[in-house]
Write a protein that holds these residues in place. Structure first.
Motif, mmCIF file in Angstrom:
data_model
loop_
_atom_site.group_PDB
_atom_site.id
_atom_site.type_symbol
_atom_site.label_atom_id
_atom_site.label_comp_id
_atom_site.label_asym_id
_atom_site.label_seq_id
_atom_site.Cartn_x
_atom_site.Cartn_y
_atom_site.Cartn_z
ATOM 1 N N MET A 668 50.570 -17.269 23.032
ATOM 2 C CA MET A 668 50.450 -17.536 24.472
ATOM 3 C C MET A 668 49.105 -18.178 24.810
ATOM 4 S SD MET A 668 53.282 -16.754 25.914
ATOM 5 C CE MET A 668 54.077 -17.321 24.398
ATOM 6 N N GLN A 669 48.056 -17.749 24.086
ATOM 7 C CA GLN A 669 46.739 -18.344 24.318
ATOM 8 C C GLN A 669 46.751 -19.824 23.952
ATOM 9 O OE1 GLN A 669 44.022 -17.229 25.728
ATOM 10 N NE2 GLN A 669 42.834 -19.074 25.282
ATOM 11 N N GLN A 670 47.366 -20.128 22.792
ATOM 12 C CA GLN A 670 47.467 -21.533 22.377
ATOM 13 C C GLN A 670 48.311 -22.332 23.366
ATOM 14 O OE1 GLN A 670 49.086 -21.001 18.483
ATOM 15 N NE2 GLN A 670 47.082 -20.636 17.508
ATOM 16 N N ARG A 671 49.343 -21.694 23.879
ATOM 17 C CA ARG A 671 50.217 -22.359 24.852
ATOM 18 C C ARG A 671 49.459 -22.651 26.145
ATOM 19 N NH1 ARG A 671 55.799 -22.494 24.978
ATOM 20 N NH2 ARG A 671 56.688 -23.029 26.994
ATOM 21 N N ASP A 676 46.932 -26.321 29.773
ATOM 22 C CA ASP A 676 45.754 -26.714 30.555
ATOM 23 C C ASP A 676 45.359 -28.164 30.263
ATOM 24 O OD1 ASP A 676 45.672 -24.225 31.688
ATOM 25 O OD2 ASP A 676 44.073 -23.449 30.390
ATOM 26 N N LYS A 677 45.463 -28.547 28.985
ATOM 27 C CA LYS A 677 45.132 -29.934 28.634
ATOM 28 C C LYS A 677 46.120 -30.910 29.259
ATOM 29 C CE LYS A 677 42.850 -28.832 24.247
ATOM 30 N NZ LYS A 677 42.931 -28.940 22.769
ATOM 31 N N LEU A 678 47.413 -30.541 29.182
ATOM 32 C CA LEU A 678 48.417 -31.418 29.793
ATOM 33 C C LEU A 678 48.242 -31.494 31.302
ATOM 34 C CD1 LEU A 678 51.619 -30.385 27.786
ATOM 35 C CD2 LEU A 678 50.460 -32.603 27.725
ATOM 36 N N PRO A 683 48.168 -35.667 35.451
ATOM 37 C CA PRO A 683 47.843 -36.251 36.772
ATOM 38 C C PRO A 683 47.125 -37.592 36.655
ATOM 39 C CG PRO A 683 47.349 -33.919 36.756
ATOM 40 C CD PRO A 683 47.661 -34.294 35.345
ATOM 41 N N GLU A 684 46.237 -37.675 35.652
ATOM 42 C CA GLU A 684 45.521 -38.947 35.474
ATOM 43 C C GLU A 684 46.488 -40.048 35.056
ATOM 44 O OE1 GLU A 684 42.465 -38.170 32.666
ATOM 45 O OE2 GLU A 684 41.333 -36.831 33.985
#
Length: 803
Positions: A668-671, A676-678, A683-684
């Protein structure tokens, strides 16, 4: 330096002088000089031990009376000493019993009981009284009010160490606010250096006794520590005393049981005095006992056609004056029966001859008396055993490897045959070829040794044992009746043979209704009650057996939360619901925890062995009718292999759940990190794409959910109709609880559960959404409304809500 012996003088009278200086000592006097054996070896430890013994007594009293325990423990400073006060709400103690319980060592009701108990010997609380009087010189002050009595009884007493009897200085009635219970007050030399151990003991007691409420007060606390009982927790299951198990008695105990029993036969004794022994098991024990006591009779093949021996002729010659026809038919019947059996022992021939003689008597009216029958048996036996080497060759050849040449096999067989010869001086057992297993081994060793010396062959221990096994299997069990109980009891060697037979017989494990485990559910509840952690797991093993005593091992793990992240995990050890505070390094539980590779369960373990590091508590509870402690102080469990195996299995069961939890948490932490990166990149990308294509602003929530394989919940509101669209982008079914909290009363809820509370309506669905599918949850509202959606059944990291 002049020795004591030299002062006694020479000549006669020395033994008498030595005898005058010798005397018996009481158990109280012994422990007066050996306080350390009971855990009173220092002021700090003595206080913990005294609290432990008093609390154990209180818990036992309450549980035996069917009362949920409510226990108060207080430590006060009293000048140069500390005062310990322990109160309980138990059934109270009668006036007659109270002085003996607190003022006589080894006075108890459970020493011989084979059921789970905190204490058995009757030493604990009286040892605390003894330590108190030795260090402070003050008596124990005890108040007890039996249930249903108007007044309480108050005693002040010490233990007379010369006689191990209570010495009462005050005996009076008094009033007490408790309707029933017992209070003890002790002053002793002690210190509070073990304050943490004391508080750990109280907390651990609350963990493994979730049905108890405990209040604890000590110097320095502004208010008492309260350990409430688990809501809904009931008393431990009542235990039933069991009889001894045949695998759990020693020779001395067996002799005492044999002397005390009313049974005449071994079978009756086994079934009446032991658990798990019925007729079939008793028969198996007796068969093994007879093997050791009487031995087995070697069985031989009848003479082959090419051999000189003739059974029929030999029997006919042995029978005189019975008529030719009767004698002939008798001899033929004996021969036919022997030959039909393939191999016969001496006792088989006795049975065959008796049956043939009975038939001959019935058919011909001729009496075949005991002398005639004995002669026929001896004649038939001589004919059967006239040639032994061929039988023995087959047995030796079957027992040894192909690497043994024929000459070596023949050498052993022929020398064995010599030992089975019947010299005139041979006793009945030798003449009948009746041997114990040890005697068979001696025969084989002699033959093998002679063959090695004379024939340059080698017969190792394995080969010899294999030959013995072949001989033993061929030999027949004798039909002799075993000795009766009094005969066994009067002969230590015979009793030892019975004990060995009991131990080598497969007997079902003892019943477990003598045990009251905490259960994995309450182990976990106890951990939740006392430790604020993120994860809890517990396991209760099936019952196992050590030395005839049943035991059950339970384990629990708490992880994370407020537990200290630095340093080693906490290992909590328990036996029969009692915390083991000291001698952690000498305990089997600690050894097992150290031996487990905790890296396999995602805990840090420097060097790959030892106590792991991390924010965790590992607890192990052993429940048994006879916990194998390392000493009288009962602080550590001995290294018994059967118990260590069960402790390891119980810990591993709970640890596997911890591993799954930590793996999932890491996943879950990796997810979250990926999401968060996505969430930063998408948005950019959407903004750039909008600029390039000059199109409307893109909504990326749906895209993020689909990329992450999340469950997506979106809301649509149109013309008073509210739709929650649940889209499952995962590859497994999602079983969800979706609750929409609405500020206006909903209508047309299509089967949803609706609850109104404080002006808000909770509209709840429990859909199962298949992988790659959608579910539409719909209802209507007439007015402008505000909405808040809650989704359970899926981790936050796997959920995207756009509602």
């Amino acid at each position: 330096m002049t020795s004591f012996q030299s002062q006694l003088g020479d000549g006669e009278g020395i033994a008498e002088e030595l005898a005058q200086s010798q005397r018996a000592i009481s158990i109280a006097e012994f422990f007066e000089k050996n306080k350390h054996m009971l855990g009173f070896d220092s002021g700090a430890r003595a206080l913990v031990t005294a609290v432990k013994e008093a609390v154990d007594n209180a818990l036992d009293a309450c549980e035996e009376a069917g009362i949920l325990p409510d226990i108060y423990v207080e430590i006060q400073e009293a000048g140069d000493y500390y005062r310990l006060i322990v109160e309980d709400n138990g059934p109270g103690i009668t006036k007659e019993q109270l002085p003996k319980i607190f003022g006589k060592l080894l006075y108890g009701s459970r020493f011989h009981a084979r059921e789970q108990n905190r204490g058995q010997q009757g030493i604990g609380i009286s040892a605390a009284v003894l330590y108190s009087q030795l260090t402070s010189g003050k008596p124990a002050k005890i108040t007890s009010r039996p249930k249903g009595q108007a007044d309480a009884q108050y005693f002040e007493l010490i233990i007379d160490t010369d006689t191990n009897e209570p010495e009462i200085s005050v005996d009076e009635t008094t009033s007490w606010e408790r309707p029933h219970g017992t209070r003890i007050e002790l002053e002793m030399e002690a210190n509070m250096r073990a304050r943490s151990s004391l508080q750990d003991y109280i907390q651990d007691t609350a963990v493994v006794n979730p049905h108890a409420r405990i209040e604890f007060m000590e110097p320095g606390l502004d208010e008492s520590l309260k350990f409430e009982r688990v809501e809904g927790a009931s008393l431990p299951a009542e235990t039933e005393e069991i009889r001894p198990h045949p695998h759990g008695v020693e020779l001395g105990t067996l002799l005492k049981m044999l002397e005390a029993t009313d049974s005449y036969s071994i079978s009756g004794f086994m079934q009446g005095e032991f658990t798990r022994v019925g007729q079939k098991t008793a028969d198996s024990v007796i068969a093994n006992f007879n093997d050791r006591h009487f031995g087995r009779g070697m069985a031989w093949s009848p003479p082959a056609s090419h051999e000189d021996a003739d059974i029929e002729a030999a029997v006919e010659n042995a029978v005189a004056n019975k008529g030719a026809t009767a004698t002939s038919e008798f001899a033929a019947a004996v021969t036919d029966d022997i030959e039909s059996r393939g191999q016969v022992a001496y006792h088989d021939i006795v049975e065959i001859v008796d049956a043939a003689a009975d038939d001959a008597e019935a058919d011909h009216g001729t009496t075949f008396g005991s002398t005639v029958r004995e002669n026929a048996v001896e004649a038939a036996w001589a004919a059967v055993t006239a040639e032994r080497t061929s039988d023995l060759y087959e047995l030796v050849d079957a027992a040894t490897t192909v690497r043994k040449d024929d000459a070596a096999v023949e050498g052993v067989a022929s020398r064995l045959a010599e030992k089975f010869a019947d010299p005139e001086s041979a006793g009945d057992d030798d003449r009948r070829h009746r041997l114990t297993r040890d005697e068979f081994r001696a025969y084989v060793d002699r033959a093998a040794d002679m063959t090695e010396e004379q024939d340059d062959a080698t017969f190792g221990d394995t080969a010899r044992e294999n030959i013995v096994e072949e001989l033993w299997d061929v030999a027949g069990r004798v039909p002799d009746e075993p000795p009766n109980v009094s005969e066994v009891a009067s002969d230590r060697d015979t009793a030892s043979e019975l004990l060995t037979a009991m131990r080598e017989t497969d007997i079902i494990a003892p019943p477990t209704d003598c045990l009251a485990p905490i259960t994995d559910e309450l182990v976990e509840s106890g951990l939740r009650k006392e430790y604020d952690a993120d994860f809890y797991a517990a396991s209760t093993r099936d019952a196992s057996v050590h030395g005839g005593d049943p035991f059950i091992v339970e384990a629990g793990i708490a992880y994370g939360g407020d537990l200290p992240a630095e340093g080693s995990v906490e290992v909590r050890r328990f036996a029969n619901r009692v915390p083991l505070v000291y001698q952690r390094g000498a305990c089997a539980t600690t050894d097992v925890v150290k031996s487990i590779n905790w890296r396999n369960y995602n805990l840090d373990q420097p060097g790959g062995s030892g106590i792991p590091n991390g924010p965790a508590v590992i607890m192990v509870h052993v429940a048994s009718t006879n916990v194998p402690f390392t000493s009288e102080s009962k602080d550590a469990i001995a290294n018994v292999p059967e118990m260590e195996d069960e402790i390891e299995l119980a810990i591993r069961e709970a640890a596997r759940e911890l591993k799954s939890y930590l793996n999932k948490r890491r996943s879950m932490q990796q997810r979250r990190e990926k999401q968060d990166k996505l969430a930063t990149i998408l948005p950019e990308m959407a903004e750039k794409l909008t600029e390039v294509t000059e199109s409307d602003e893109l909504h990326i929530d749906d895209s993020l959910a689909r990329i992450m394989n999340n469950v997506l919940v979106e809301r649509e509101v149109e013309d008073g109709t509210v739709r929650l669209v649940v889209e499952n982008n995962d590859d497994t079914n999602a079983e969800l609880d979706v609750t929409d909290i609405v500020s206006a009363e909903p209508g047309d809820t299509n089967g949803a559960q609706v609850v109104e509370m404080d002006g808000e309506w909770f509209v709840k669905w429990s859909p199962t959404v298949a992988a790659g599918e959608q579910a539409v949850l719909e209802y209507s509202v007439d007015d402008e409304a505000e909405f808040t959606v809650s989704v359970d059944g899926v981790e936050d990291e796997k959920l995207t809500v756009d509602a």
